[in-house]
Design a protein around this motif. Structure first.
Motif, PDB file in Angstrom:
ATOM      1  N   LEU A 197      50.065 -56.647  59.538  1.00 10.19           N
ATOM      2  CA  LEU A 197      49.444 -57.795  60.199  1.00 10.19           C
ATOM      3  C   LEU A 197      48.540 -57.335  61.333  1.00 10.19           C
ATOM      4  O   LEU A 197      47.406 -57.809  61.485  1.00 10.19           O
ATOM      5  N   PRO A 202      46.627 -59.368  56.352  1.00 11.11           N
ATOM      6  CA  PRO A 202      47.644 -60.431  56.321  1.00 11.11           C
ATOM      7  C   PRO A 202      48.266 -60.648  54.952  1.00 11.11           C
ATOM      8  O   PRO A 202      49.429 -61.057  54.866  1.00 11.11           O
ATOM      9  N   SER A 229      51.568 -65.098  58.449  1.00 13.81           N
ATOM     10  CA  SER A 229      50.675 -64.253  57.664  1.00 13.81           C
ATOM     11  C   SER A 229      49.959 -65.067  56.591  1.00 13.81           C
ATOM     12  O   SER A 229      48.772 -64.842  56.311  1.00 13.81           O
ATOM     13  N   SER A 244      50.456 -61.184  66.836  1.00 17.50           N
ATOM     14  CA  SER A 244      51.477 -60.220  66.455  1.00 17.50           C
ATOM     15  C   SER A 244      51.760 -59.235  67.579  1.00 17.50           C
ATOM     16  O   SER A 244      52.919 -58.901  67.871  1.00 17.50           O
TER      17      SER A 244
END
Length: 407
Positions: A197, A202, A229, A244
């Motif tokens: 990520l 993703p 994601s 993230s």
């Protein structure tokens, strides 16, 4: 991800070797080549200083392996749990004995696993990794589940070290290798998802997080990030990466950095509800009412805002006016009141008025519990203060008249 995870530091420098160099080095024992290897004199769990080892020869690899196991058992008994280090005498001697067993029978997978396990237990991650790699080459399909799980721990720790150095490619490679060796390792799957990520992939992150959630259904963070994601295309790579990284800061206890990261993600993608929600939650934890109010106000305008979000919006709004501490105390008092704990509620409502003397609602509710307790003089004083601060509070004015009438 969990969050409270402790990564034991490695006491030796890590080396990343080519497979050929690695194999050649591992076929040479860590102890110096010699005709005799040390076997320590008998020790007990109560001994504080191991006896000086006597120089004797091992008859064969089995004797060296048995000695390594004995020394490892003594080390576990003598040293505090969680403190294992290759620099501790018994652990070092156990490793030397295991190396001797491997030198005497290089292809014996049992002795290879014993050596690797000792290095794993002592947190000597780079040596543990190379030892497990040699073990898997020798054991092939006969590698045990226990060995795979232990190797997964090693890969995870080295990957985490690479991650903290911001070496995302290195971390990704180690985590991929972890999942090849230990496909049931949920921790490696989740962290591989995090690295993917943050690396701007993703789709791969979603797959890996879903795998982690399947392996460990109790890991709600993995399920949560699988959803994040999946929606990353809506927010863009920069916002998703910031989110993230902010979560990683939060996981490590760096709340101020986490707040800035969540705010950055939300600013880059204003429809990123999770970013606003996390920013608000962390701001409340930090006592930053204004930042929390900004986050929850933005969140309230998006689809999917919850009752909890509305509650926190109200809390942060009052926090900006009366201080967050006073607003939180008021709600604590209200919860005590609804639980029929009038005495406890009165104490906390009073604390709220002391924290913010201009908090009209806290004065009104303090008057209420005093009135219901039959202490009308106290109630009249509290209601009078509430009316003074908020003349539009008709309920407080009504009960002020009733309190005074009962004096």
């Amino acid at each position: 991800m969990g969050a409270g995870r402790v990564i034991p530091p490695e006491v030796h420098p890590m080396r990343f070797l080519t497979p050929l160099t690695l194999l050649s080095l591992l076929l040479v024992p860590a102890v110096q080549a010699q005709t005799t290897v040390p076997i320590p004199a008998a020790t007990t769990a109560q001994a504080t200083t191991p006896a000086t080892p006597a120089q004797v020869s091992y008859r064969d690899a089995a004797q060296a392996a048995a000695q390594a196991r004995t020394l490892a058992e003594q080390a576990r008994a003598q040293y505090p749990a969680g403190s294992a280090s290759i620099d501790q005498t018994l652990w070092r001697q156990a490793a030397e004995a295991a190396e001797a067993a491997v030198r005497l029978e290089p292809g014996n997978s049992e002795y290879l696993a014993l050596r690797a396990d000792i290095y794993t237990t002592t947190g000597f991650w780079s040596r543990a990794l190379s030892s497990w790699q040699v073990y898997f080459a020798a054991a092939g399909t006969q590698a045990t589940p226990q060995a795979r799980a232990a190797a997964g721990q090693v890969y995870y720790n080295l990957a985490y070290a690479a991650y903290t150095r911001q070496d995302l490619p290195g971390a990704a490679q180690l985590l991929d290798e972890c999942l090849n060796v230990a496909p049931e390792d949920a921790q490696c799957a989740a962290w591989a998802g995090r690295v993917a990520l943050e690396s701007g992939d993703p789709a791969r992150a979603q797959t890996l997080y879903a795998r982690a959630a399947q392996l460990n259904p109790q890991d709600r963070t993995a399920s949560y990030f699988a959803q994040v994601s999946a929606r990353a295309s809506q927010y863009g790579a920069a916002a998703t990466r910031a989110f993230s990284q902010a979560y990683a800061d939060l996981d490590a206890g760096r709340k101020a950095e986490a707040l800035r990261g969540f705010q950055a993600a939300a600013q880059q993608a204003p429809t990123f509800a999770e970013a606003w929600r996390e920013a608000g939650r962390v701001a409340l934890d930090l006592g930053d009412a204004q930042a929390a109010h900004t986050a929850y106000t933005a969140l309230s305008r998006l689809p999917g805002a919850t009752a909890s979000d509305a509650y926190n919006l109200s809390l942060s709004a009052e926090g900006t006016q009366y201080t967050l501490q006073a607003a939180q105390l008021f709600r604590q008092g209200y919860n005590l009141y609804t639980a029929s704990n009038r005495s406890g509620a009165e104490t906390v409502f009073r604390q709220a008025t002391q924290s913010s003397p201009s908090y009209a609602k806290a004065w009104s509710w303090l008057g209420r519990v005093q009135y219901e307790a039959g202490r009308y003089a106290d109630a009249a004083q509290s209601y009078a203060r509430a009316v003074e601060l908020n003349p539009a509070d008709s309920a407080a004015a009504h009960f002020l008249r009733l309190s005074r009438a009962r004096l």
